[in-house]
Scaffold this motif. Structure first.
Motif, PDB file in Angstrom:
ATOM      1  N   PHE B  43       0.878  -1.603   0.120  1.00  0.00           N
ATOM      2  CA  PHE B  43      -0.025  -0.223   0.096  1.00  0.00           C
ATOM      3  C   PHE B  43       0.689   1.090   0.038  1.00  0.00           C
ATOM      4  CE2 PHE B  43      -3.198  -2.789   1.979  1.00  0.00           C
ATOM      5  CZ  PHE B  43      -4.322  -2.678   0.867  1.00  0.00           C
ATOM      6  N   GLU B  44       2.174   1.313   0.799  1.00  0.00           N
ATOM      7  CA  GLU B  44       3.101   2.327   0.262  1.00  0.00           C
ATOM      8  C   GLU B  44       3.229   2.885  -1.181  1.00  0.00           C
ATOM      9  OE1 GLU B  44       4.177   3.640   3.133  1.00  0.00           O
ATOM     10  OE2 GLU B  44       4.679   2.606   4.667  1.00  0.00           O
ATOM     11  N   ILE B  45       2.967   2.062  -1.635  1.00  0.00           N
ATOM     12  CA  ILE B  45       3.527   2.287  -3.101  1.00  0.00           C
ATOM     13  C   ILE B  45       2.336   3.249  -3.872  1.00  0.00           C
ATOM     14  CG2 ILE B  45       3.905   1.576  -5.379  1.00  0.00           C
ATOM     15  CD1 ILE B  45       4.887  -0.947  -5.127  1.00  0.00           C
ATOM     16  N   GLY B  46       1.099   3.020  -3.457  1.00  0.00           N
ATOM     17  CA  GLY B  46      -0.260   3.598  -3.871  1.00  0.00           C
ATOM     18  C   GLY B  46      -0.177   4.918  -2.990  1.00  0.00           C
ATOM     19  N   ILE B  47       0.496   4.672  -1.273  1.00  0.00           N
ATOM     20  CA  ILE B  47       0.291   5.999  -0.784  1.00  0.00           C
ATOM     21  C   ILE B  47       1.595   7.499  -1.196  1.00  0.00           C
ATOM     22  CG2 ILE B  47       1.303   6.998   1.443  1.00  0.00           C
ATOM     23  CD1 ILE B  47      -0.529   4.402   2.837  1.00  0.00           C
ATOM     24  N   LEU B  48       2.967   6.671  -1.744  1.00  0.00           N
ATOM     25  CA  LEU B  48       4.024   7.543  -2.035  1.00  0.00           C
ATOM     26  C   LEU B  48       3.266   8.259  -3.299  1.00  0.00           C
ATOM     27  CD1 LEU B  48       6.977   7.337  -1.610  1.00  0.00           C
ATOM     28  CD2 LEU B  48       7.134   6.169  -3.639  1.00  0.00           C
ATOM     29  N   GLY B  49       2.876   7.751  -4.310  1.00  0.00           N
ATOM     30  CA  GLY B  49       2.119   8.197  -5.632  1.00  0.00           C
ATOM     31  C   GLY B  49       1.349   9.301  -4.988  1.00  0.00           C
ATOM     32  N   VAL B  50       0.862   9.301  -4.086  1.00  0.00           N
ATOM     33  CA  VAL B  50      -0.509  10.126  -3.973  1.00  0.00           C
ATOM     34  C   VAL B  50       0.598  10.880  -3.332  1.00  0.00           C
ATOM     35  CG1 VAL B  50      -1.918  11.089  -2.284  1.00  0.00           C
ATOM     36  CG2 VAL B  50      -2.651   8.804  -2.943  1.00  0.00           C
ATOM     37  N   PHE B  51       1.374  10.501  -2.420  1.00  0.00           N
ATOM     38  CA  PHE B  51       2.417  11.910  -2.119  1.00  0.00           C
ATOM     39  C   PHE B  51       3.376  12.461  -3.003  1.00  0.00           C
ATOM     40  CE2 PHE B  51       6.780  12.764  -0.349  1.00  0.00           C
ATOM     41  CZ  PHE B  51       6.371  13.517   0.931  1.00  0.00           C
ATOM     42  N   ILE B  52       3.870  12.096  -4.113  1.00  0.00           N
ATOM     43  CA  ILE B  52       4.382  12.524  -5.189  1.00  0.00           C
ATOM     44  C   ILE B  52       3.412  13.994  -5.959  1.00  0.00           C
ATOM     45  CG2 ILE B  52       5.776  12.247  -7.470  1.00  0.00           C
ATOM     46  CD1 ILE B  52       6.553  10.056  -5.738  1.00  0.00           C
ATOM     47  N   VAL B  53       2.477  12.936  -5.992  1.00  0.00           N
ATOM     48  CA  VAL B  53       1.084  14.038  -6.332  1.00  0.00           C
ATOM     49  C   VAL B  53       0.672  15.728  -6.279  1.00  0.00           C
ATOM     50  CG1 VAL B  53      -1.006  14.307  -8.213  1.00  0.00           C
ATOM     51  CG2 VAL B  53       1.031  12.213  -7.859  1.00  0.00           C
ATOM     52  N   SER B  54       0.854  15.278  -4.821  1.00  0.00           N
ATOM     53  CA  SER B  54      -0.125  16.687  -3.971  1.00  0.00           C
ATOM     54  C   SER B  54       0.917  17.221  -3.254  1.00  0.00           C
ATOM     55  CB  SER B  54      -0.639  15.756  -2.145  1.00  0.00           C
ATOM     56  OG  SER B  54       0.743  14.934  -2.135  1.00  0.00           O
ATOM     57  N   PHE B  55       2.711  16.114  -3.142  1.00  0.00           N
ATOM     58  CA  PHE B  55       3.536  17.903  -3.353  1.00  0.00           C
ATOM     59  C   PHE B  55       3.596  18.494  -4.997  1.00  0.00           C
ATOM     60  CE2 PHE B  55       8.309  17.838  -4.435  1.00  0.00           C
ATOM     61  CZ  PHE B  55       8.253  19.070  -3.511  1.00  0.00           C
ATOM     62  N   PHE B  56       3.924  17.840  -5.896  1.00  0.00           N
ATOM     63  CA  PHE B  56       3.641  18.801  -6.698  1.00  0.00           C
ATOM     64  C   PHE B  56       2.598  20.138  -6.826  1.00  0.00           C
ATOM     65  CE2 PHE B  56       7.049  16.173  -8.472  1.00  0.00           C
ATOM     66  CZ  PHE B  56       7.768  16.354  -8.989  1.00  0.00           C
ATOM     67  N   LYS B  57       1.207  19.191  -6.411  1.00  0.00           N
ATOM     68  CA  LYS B  57       0.162  19.914  -6.162  1.00  0.00           C
ATOM     69  C   LYS B  57       0.436  21.349  -5.369  1.00  0.00           C
ATOM     70  CE  LYS B  57      -3.074  18.332  -9.595  1.00  0.00           C
ATOM     71  NZ  LYS B  57      -3.902  20.010 -10.869  1.00  0.00           N
ATOM     72  N   ALA B  58       0.686  21.114  -4.349  1.00  0.00           N
ATOM     73  CA  ALA B  58       0.560  21.491  -2.848  1.00  0.00           C
ATOM     74  C   ALA B  58       1.211  22.915  -2.882  1.00  0.00           C
ATOM     75  CB  ALA B  58       0.475  21.322  -1.716  1.00  0.00           C
ATOM     76  N   PHE B  59       2.922  22.490  -3.466  1.00  0.00           N
ATOM     77  CA  PHE B  59       4.030  23.224  -3.807  1.00  0.00           C
ATOM     78  C   PHE B  59       4.926  23.849  -5.010  1.00  0.00           C
ATOM     79  CE2 PHE B  59       4.232  19.970   0.416  1.00  0.00           C
ATOM     80  CZ  PHE B  59       3.474  21.291   0.967  1.00  0.00           C
TER      81      PHE B  59
END
Lengths: 87, 145
Positions: B43-59
């Motif tokens: 599940f960490e792979i999915g979480i990592l994907g969300v983390f990377i996408v949200s990092f780009f969108k947020a910052f």
């Protein structure tokens, strides 16, 4: 320390001269978002920036910025005219 | 209306970013400490994907990361003020979070702090000022002219 609000006519002058926020920002050396903050009177400019703005619009600084709410420019010109007539 | 929408969007992406980080770390420790099945780490792979996408969108896309990490010479006077304020708040928040984690690990006797927590804290130290700016800044587009 909380500073008092400084009122300005930047938005009116910018629209009157048909200048975009981006163009004005480039001329006075700030980010275009800062121009938005200045126009909404959410940010008080430094003395240096205030002078840059007054130089850009070629108007006295007191015509652009004031510590009291500003009247429409037309009203102020009529008042000035009457003042000079009285003198 | 547009301004409010922009602020809310920033806040949503920042929240998603930190939530994905917290869930990722919690899942890692659930497997490590509570001995959950190792397959849960997938599940960490999915979480990592969300983390990377949200990092780009947020910052990255709204340029908050760049604002915080650029030289002061490239910022105007209001941005310098905004960055200083964000750093001031970030310092306090980061100090509190660090203390809570260090004491938490000491009390729970899970010392020493491992690379996952250390990496998360490093990320937090770098991203907190940008997230404070993103939380408060009105990201007005040029169409507002």
């Amino acid at each position: 320390m909380k500073s008092r609000k400084i009122f300005n006519r930047i938005s009116v002058l910018r629209k009157e001269r048909n200048v975009s926020r981006k163009e004005l920002a480039e001329k006075i050396g700030v980010n275009f978002q800062t121009v938005g903050y200045l126009e909404r009177e959410e940010y008080n400019p430094s003395l240096d920036l205030a002078f840059k703005i007054s130089e850009y619009f070629d108007l006295p600084i007191e015509l652009i910025f004031s510590a009291k709410p500003l009247k429409p420019l037309s009203e102020e010109i009529i008042e000035l005219k009457n003042k000079f007539k009285g003198e | 209306m547009k301004k409010q929408k922009s602020i809310n969007q920033n806040r949503v992406w920042i929240s998603i970013n930190y939530l994905s980080l917290i869930i990722g770390v919690l899942l890692f420790y659930a497997v490590k400490i509570l001995h959950w099945p190792l397959s849960y780490l997938l599940f960490e792979i999915g979480i990592l994907g969300v983390f990377i996408v949200s990092f780009f969108k947020a910052f990255i896309i709204p340029k908050f990361w760049k604002t915080v990490h650029t030289s002061l010479e490239n910022l105007d006077e209001r941005e310098v003020q905004v960055v200083f304020n964000a750093l001031r708040y970030a310092y306090s928040i980061f100090a509190i979070i660090c203390l809570v984690i260090i004491y938490g690990f000491a009390i729970a006797k899970y010392q020493p702090i491992d690379v996952v927590i250390a990496g998360s804290l490093l990320y937090l130290a770098h991203s907190l000022p940008a997230s404070i700016i993103g939380w408060n800044e009105k990201n007005i587009s040029m169409e507002d002219d």
